[in-house]
Motif scaffolding. Sequence first.
Motif, mmCIF file in Angstrom:
data_model
loop_
_atom_site.group_PDB
_atom_site.id
_atom_site.type_symbol
_atom_site.label_atom_id
_atom_site.label_comp_id
_atom_site.label_asym_id
_atom_site.label_seq_id
_atom_site.Cartn_x
_atom_site.Cartn_y
_atom_site.Cartn_z
ATOM 1 N N ASN A 32 0.911 -1.422 -0.086
ATOM 2 C CA ASN A 32 0.143 -0.020 0.019
ATOM 3 C C ASN A 32 0.857 1.229 -0.041
ATOM 4 O OD1 ASN A 32 -2.561 -1.250 0.095
ATOM 5 N ND2 ASN A 32 -2.270 -1.690 2.281
ATOM 6 N N VAL A 33 1.928 1.133 0.697
ATOM 7 C CA VAL A 33 2.782 2.476 0.944
ATOM 8 C C VAL A 33 4.110 1.876 0.712
ATOM 9 C CG1 VAL A 33 3.295 4.301 2.398
ATOM 10 C CG2 VAL A 33 1.160 3.562 2.244
ATOM 11 N N MET A 34 4.825 2.557 -0.022
ATOM 12 C CA MET A 34 6.317 2.323 -0.005
ATOM 13 C C MET A 34 6.888 3.742 0.447
ATOM 14 S SD MET A 34 7.054 -0.418 -1.300
ATOM 15 C CE MET A 34 8.931 -0.274 -1.576
ATOM 16 N N GLY A 35 7.996 3.697 1.114
ATOM 17 C CA GLY A 35 8.679 4.866 1.754
ATOM 18 C C GLY A 35 10.075 4.912 2.087
ATOM 19 N N THR A 54 -1.769 4.360 -5.054
ATOM 20 C CA THR A 54 -2.556 5.154 -5.718
ATOM 21 C C THR A 54 -1.901 6.462 -6.250
ATOM 22 O OG1 THR A 54 -3.475 6.339 -3.851
ATOM 23 C CG2 THR A 54 -4.614 4.335 -4.703
ATOM 24 N N GLY A 55 -0.623 6.682 -5.809
ATOM 25 C CA GLY A 55 0.276 7.677 -6.350
ATOM 26 C C GLY A 55 0.287 8.978 -5.583
ATOM 27 N N SER A 56 -0.171 8.858 -4.450
ATOM 28 C CA SER A 56 0.048 9.896 -3.573
ATOM 29 C C SER A 56 1.470 10.019 -2.980
ATOM 30 C CB SER A 56 -1.259 9.993 -2.409
ATOM 31 O OG SER A 56 -2.320 9.941 -3.066
ATOM 32 N N THR A 57 1.598 11.331 -2.566
ATOM 33 C CA THR A 57 3.243 11.274 -2.029
ATOM 34 C C THR A 57 3.118 11.994 -0.783
ATOM 35 O OG1 THR A 57 3.735 13.171 -3.293
ATOM 36 C CG2 THR A 57 4.501 11.059 -4.100
ATOM 37 N N ASN A 58 3.947 11.984 0.176
ATOM 38 C CA ASN A 58 3.980 12.691 1.336
ATOM 39 C C ASN A 58 5.665 12.739 1.878
ATOM 40 O OD1 ASN A 58 3.235 14.018 3.666
ATOM 41 N ND2 ASN A 58 3.610 12.272 4.991
ATOM 42 N N TYR A 59 5.795 13.883 2.391
ATOM 43 C CA TYR A 59 7.193 14.413 2.395
ATOM 44 C C TYR A 59 7.448 15.153 3.906
ATOM 45 C CZ TYR A 59 7.974 13.622 -2.574
ATOM 46 O OH TYR A 59 7.875 13.347 -4.020
#
Length: 112
Positions: A32-35, A54-59
């Motif tokens: 679900n999430v790669m980080g 789904t392509g959402s990013t967070n920084y």
Amino acid sequence: QVHLVESGGGLVQAGGSLRLSCAASRSIFSFNVMGWYRQAEGKQRELVATLTSTGSTNYGDSVKGRFTISRDNARNTVYLQMNSLKPEDTGVYYCDADRNFRGQGTQVTVSS
């Protein structure tokens, strides 16, 4: 069992760039999430960037505008492009999948 292998770390001068790679042993679509997380000596591990299926990013606040997370689905690889590097970016960078799997890390050292 999932294996994540990071590469691309090294020594760079302040203002320079590096691109980290994280190769997964299975399709990254299964997560679900790669980080990317990092840990500097004597400090707690902190978020660098995440990318959802789904392509959402967070920084993390300290890297916004300088770092970019991306993926190559065909290669089962996640990247972290790091620009305008600062000495405070120094640390071990870890690839993470669903906060459940983590690689061995790659050292990034930024000299002033």
